[in-house]
Write a protein that holds these residues in place. Structure first.
Motif, PDB file in Angstrom:
ATOM      1  N   GLN A   4     -14.107  26.779 -13.370  1.00 48.71           N
ATOM      2  CA  GLN A   4     -13.028  25.981 -12.913  1.00 48.71           C
ATOM      3  C   GLN A   4     -11.643  27.126 -13.883  1.00 48.71           C
ATOM      4  O   GLN A   4     -12.201  27.527 -14.726  1.00 48.71           O
ATOM      5  N   THR A   5     -10.900  27.573 -13.134  1.00 45.30           N
ATOM      6  CA  THR A   5      -9.848  28.430 -13.647  1.00 45.30           C
ATOM      7  C   THR A   5      -8.472  27.409 -14.403  1.00 45.30           C
ATOM      8  O   THR A   5      -8.248  26.988 -14.059  1.00 45.30           O
ATOM      9  N   LEU A   6      -8.497  28.106 -15.378  1.00 43.41           N
ATOM     10  CA  LEU A   6      -7.653  27.336 -15.902  1.00 43.41           C
ATOM     11  C   LEU A   6      -6.218  27.708 -17.186  1.00 43.41           C
ATOM     12  O   LEU A   6      -6.204  28.955 -17.076  1.00 43.41           O
ATOM     13  N   GLN A   7      -4.931  27.019 -16.949  1.00 46.26           N
ATOM     14  CA  GLN A   7      -4.265  27.601 -18.007  1.00 46.26           C
ATOM     15  C   GLN A   7      -3.701  27.772 -18.938  1.00 46.26           C
ATOM     16  O   GLN A   7      -3.815  26.736 -19.596  1.00 46.26           O
ATOM     17  N   VAL A   8      -3.342  28.256 -20.012  1.00 49.02           N
ATOM     18  CA  VAL A   8      -3.181  28.356 -21.167  1.00 49.02           C
ATOM     19  C   VAL A   8      -1.858  27.735 -21.566  1.00 49.02           C
ATOM     20  O   VAL A   8      -1.078  28.377 -20.857  1.00 49.02           O
ATOM     21  N   VAL A   9      -2.076  25.947 -22.295  1.00 45.11           N
ATOM     22  CA  VAL A   9      -1.080  25.923 -22.240  1.00 45.11           C
ATOM     23  C   VAL A   9      -0.213  25.386 -24.219  1.00 45.11           C
ATOM     24  O   VAL A   9       0.872  26.527 -24.174  1.00 45.11           O
ATOM     25  N   SER A  10      -0.738  25.772 -24.780  1.00 46.49           N
ATOM     26  CA  SER A  10      -0.670  26.407 -26.679  1.00 46.49           C
ATOM     27  C   SER A  10      -1.777  26.406 -27.187  1.00 46.49           C
ATOM     28  O   SER A  10      -3.021  26.052 -26.905  1.00 46.49           O
ATOM     29  N   VAL A  11      -2.024  26.979 -28.079  1.00 48.69           N
ATOM     30  CA  VAL A  11      -2.138  28.272 -29.086  1.00 48.69           C
ATOM     31  C   VAL A  11      -2.500  27.311 -30.074  1.00 48.69           C
ATOM     32  O   VAL A  11      -0.729  27.595 -30.779  1.00 48.69           O
ATOM     33  N   LYS A  12      -3.301  26.904 -31.363  1.00 47.24           N
ATOM     34  CA  LYS A  12      -2.978  26.313 -33.203  1.00 47.24           C
ATOM     35  C   LYS A  12      -4.628  27.359 -33.087  1.00 47.24           C
ATOM     36  O   LYS A  12      -5.175  26.311 -33.534  1.00 47.24           O
ATOM     37  N   THR A  14      -7.576  29.232 -33.467  1.00 46.21           N
ATOM     38  CA  THR A  14      -8.347  29.100 -32.736  1.00 46.21           C
ATOM     39  C   THR A  14      -8.718  28.048 -31.337  1.00 46.21           C
ATOM     40  O   THR A  14      -9.395  28.288 -30.625  1.00 46.21           O
ATOM     41  N   THR A  15      -7.543  27.120 -31.205  1.00 44.89           N
ATOM     42  CA  THR A  15      -8.011  26.224 -30.791  1.00 44.89           C
ATOM     43  C   THR A  15      -6.626  25.622 -29.448  1.00 44.89           C
ATOM     44  O   THR A  15      -5.939  26.201 -30.030  1.00 44.89           O
ATOM     45  N   VAL A  16      -7.143  26.563 -28.216  1.00 48.02           N
ATOM     46  CA  VAL A  16      -6.046  26.522 -27.050  1.00 48.02           C
ATOM     47  C   VAL A  16      -6.263  25.534 -26.437  1.00 48.02           C
ATOM     48  O   VAL A  16      -7.417  24.644 -25.935  1.00 48.02           O
ATOM     49  N   GLN A  17      -5.296  24.975 -25.950  1.00 47.84           N
ATOM     50  CA  GLN A  17      -5.070  23.755 -24.999  1.00 47.84           C
ATOM     51  C   GLN A  17      -5.281  24.098 -23.150  1.00 47.84           C
ATOM     52  O   GLN A  17      -4.290  25.233 -23.450  1.00 47.84           O
ATOM     53  N   LEU A  18      -5.817  23.637 -22.608  1.00 45.75           N
ATOM     54  CA  LEU A  18      -6.016  24.339 -21.058  1.00 45.75           C
ATOM     55  C   LEU A  18      -5.374  23.332 -19.969  1.00 45.75           C
ATOM     56  O   LEU A  18      -5.587  21.756 -20.139  1.00 45.75           O
ATOM     57  N   LYS A  19      -5.079  23.732 -18.975  1.00 43.20           N
ATOM     58  CA  LYS A  19      -4.581  22.475 -17.781  1.00 43.20           C
ATOM     59  C   LYS A  19      -5.363  23.158 -17.086  1.00 43.20           C
ATOM     60  O   LYS A  19      -4.672  24.347 -16.222  1.00 43.20           O
ATOM     61  N   ALA A  20      -5.289  22.309 -16.000  1.00 45.85           N
ATOM     62  CA  ALA A  20      -6.085  22.499 -14.867  1.00 45.85           C
ATOM     63  C   ALA A  20      -4.902  23.063 -13.719  1.00 45.85           C
ATOM     64  O   ALA A  20      -4.490  21.960 -13.749  1.00 45.85           O
ATOM     65  N   GLU A  21      -4.930  24.335 -12.478  1.00 44.85           N
ATOM     66  CA  GLU A  21      -4.189  24.013 -11.753  1.00 44.85           C
ATOM     67  C   GLU A  21      -4.507  22.828 -10.416  1.00 44.85           C
ATOM     68  O   GLU A  21      -5.638  22.837 -10.286  1.00 44.85           O
ATOM     69  N   GLN A  22      -3.560  22.108 -10.227  1.00 45.19           N
ATOM     70  CA  GLN A  22      -4.142  20.492  -9.028  1.00 45.19           C
ATOM     71  C   GLN A  22      -4.138  20.927  -7.844  1.00 45.19           C
ATOM     72  O   GLN A  22      -3.158  21.846  -7.298  1.00 45.19           O
ATOM     73  N   GLN A  58      -2.743  33.823 -24.595  1.00 43.63           N
ATOM     74  CA  GLN A  58      -1.515  33.755 -24.722  1.00 43.63           C
ATOM     75  C   GLN A  58      -1.107  32.504 -23.737  1.00 43.63           C
ATOM     76  O   GLN A  58      -1.820  32.654 -23.080  1.00 43.63           O
ATOM     77  N   ILE A  59       0.016  31.637 -24.099  1.00 47.61           N
ATOM     78  CA  ILE A  59       0.575  30.905 -23.420  1.00 47.61           C
ATOM     79  C   ILE A  59       0.950  31.407 -22.246  1.00 47.61           C
ATOM     80  O   ILE A  59       1.420  32.584 -21.575  1.00 47.61           O
ATOM     81  N   GLY A  60       0.382  30.974 -20.680  1.00 44.05           N
ATOM     82  CA  GLY A  60       0.181  31.130 -19.621  1.00 44.05           C
ATOM     83  C   GLY A  60      -0.848  31.712 -18.962  1.00 44.05           C
ATOM     84  O   GLY A  60      -1.001  31.893 -17.618  1.00 44.05           O
ATOM     85  N   GLN A  61      -1.796  32.539 -19.702  1.00 46.86           N
ATOM     86  CA  GLN A  61      -2.973  32.963 -20.114  1.00 46.86           C
ATOM     87  C   GLN A  61      -3.970  32.379 -18.973  1.00 46.86           C
ATOM     88  O   GLN A  61      -3.243  30.998 -18.994  1.00 46.86           O
ATOM     89  N   LYS A  62      -4.411  32.667 -18.144  1.00 44.48           N
ATOM     90  CA  LYS A  62      -6.016  32.027 -17.551  1.00 44.48           C
ATOM     91  C   LYS A  62      -7.211  32.260 -17.182  1.00 44.48           C
ATOM     92  O   LYS A  62      -7.690  33.284 -18.174  1.00 44.48           O
ATOM     93  N   VAL A  63      -8.035  31.440 -18.020  1.00 45.00           N
ATOM     94  CA  VAL A  63      -8.918  31.178 -18.807  1.00 45.00           C
ATOM     95  C   VAL A  63      -9.880  30.840 -17.456  1.00 45.00           C
ATOM     96  O   VAL A  63      -9.725  30.062 -16.490  1.00 45.00           O
ATOM     97  N   ARG A  64     -11.255  31.446 -17.420  1.00 43.40           N
ATOM     98  CA  ARG A  64     -12.102  30.197 -16.817  1.00 43.40           C
ATOM     99  C   ARG A  64     -13.799  30.172 -17.653  1.00 43.40           C
ATOM    100  O   ARG A  64     -13.713  30.739 -18.387  1.00 43.40           O
ATOM    101  N   LEU A  65     -13.918  28.683 -16.923  1.00 42.44           N
ATOM    102  CA  LEU A  65     -14.756  28.329 -17.925  1.00 42.44           C
ATOM    103  C   LEU A  65     -16.019  27.715 -17.146  1.00 42.44           C
ATOM    104  O   LEU A  65     -15.779  27.317 -15.910  1.00 42.44           O
ATOM    105  N   SER A  66     -17.157  27.916 -17.786  1.00 41.81           N
ATOM    106  CA  SER A  66     -18.042  27.607 -17.085  1.00 41.81           C
ATOM    107  C   SER A  66     -18.695  26.015 -17.920  1.00 41.81           C
ATOM    108  O   SER A  66     -18.563  26.448 -19.067  1.00 41.81           O
ATOM    109  N   LEU A  67     -19.468  25.795 -16.589  1.00 39.31           N
ATOM    110  CA  LEU A  67     -19.907  23.691 -17.298  1.00 39.31           C
ATOM    111  C   LEU A  67     -21.183  24.049 -16.858  1.00 39.31           C
ATOM    112  O   LEU A  67     -21.382  24.148 -15.356  1.00 39.31           O
TER     113      LEU A  67
END
Length: 152
Positions: A4-12, A14-22, A58-67
């Motif tokens: 899934q590709t998610l967008q970075v919402v906030s960075v604190k 090494t902890t990053v909050q990600l939001k999925a594209e609806q 950075q905020i607004g950057q996209k990351v791809r996670l796998s499960l």
């Protein structure tokens, strides 16, 4: 693997909050099926997901996670079947073994279902640790002027 590709919402740190594209529930029927109706009714809130990422993002950057999908069936069993089995076992035990009246059988079924829910909730927490970072996409800069596009 589920990705899934998610967008970075906030960075604190090494902890990053990600939001999925609806995404729409389905695109084939243009909103005439039941899943689109339920998506419109209940799918309006946006959920965020926190994960530790060692790379600089950075905020607004996209990351791809796998499960890893090998644990999905086991966790789906816990979430859907364990509360139901807990309710049935508690109801049958109160009826056949303890010979309780019907009202107490109902309370026993509710207690068994709630107990099964909390056991399932506790056992599914390990799923969060199976998420792995696949790729960090670079931030694309908005292009405002292309060489030779300026009319001087």
């Amino acid at each position: 693997m589920i990705e899934q590709t998610l967008q970075v919402v906030s960075v604190k740190g090494t902890t990053v909050q990600l939001k999925a594209e609806q995404k729409p529930a389905c695109e084939g029927c243009n909103g005439k099926c039941g899943s689109q109706v339920f998506s419109k009714l209940f799918g309006t809130h946006k959920k965020t997901f926190s994960i530790n990422i060692e790379q600089s993002v950075q905020i607004g950057q996209k990351v791809r996670l796998s499960l890893d999908d090998s644990h999905i069936v086991r966790n789906a069993f816990f979430v859907y079947m364990l509360p139901l089995l807990g309710a049935f076992i508690a109801m049958f035990a109160s009826a056949l073994l303890l010979s309780l009246p019907e009202l107490w059988q109902i309370f026993a079924a509710i207690f068994g279902g709630v107990t099964g829910f909390f056991i399932a909730k506790h056992s599914v927490k390990s799923l969060k640790h199976d998420v792995h970072l696949v790729k960090v996409y670079p931030i694309s800069l908005p292009l405002t002027q292309i060489d030779g596009d300026c009319g001087k």
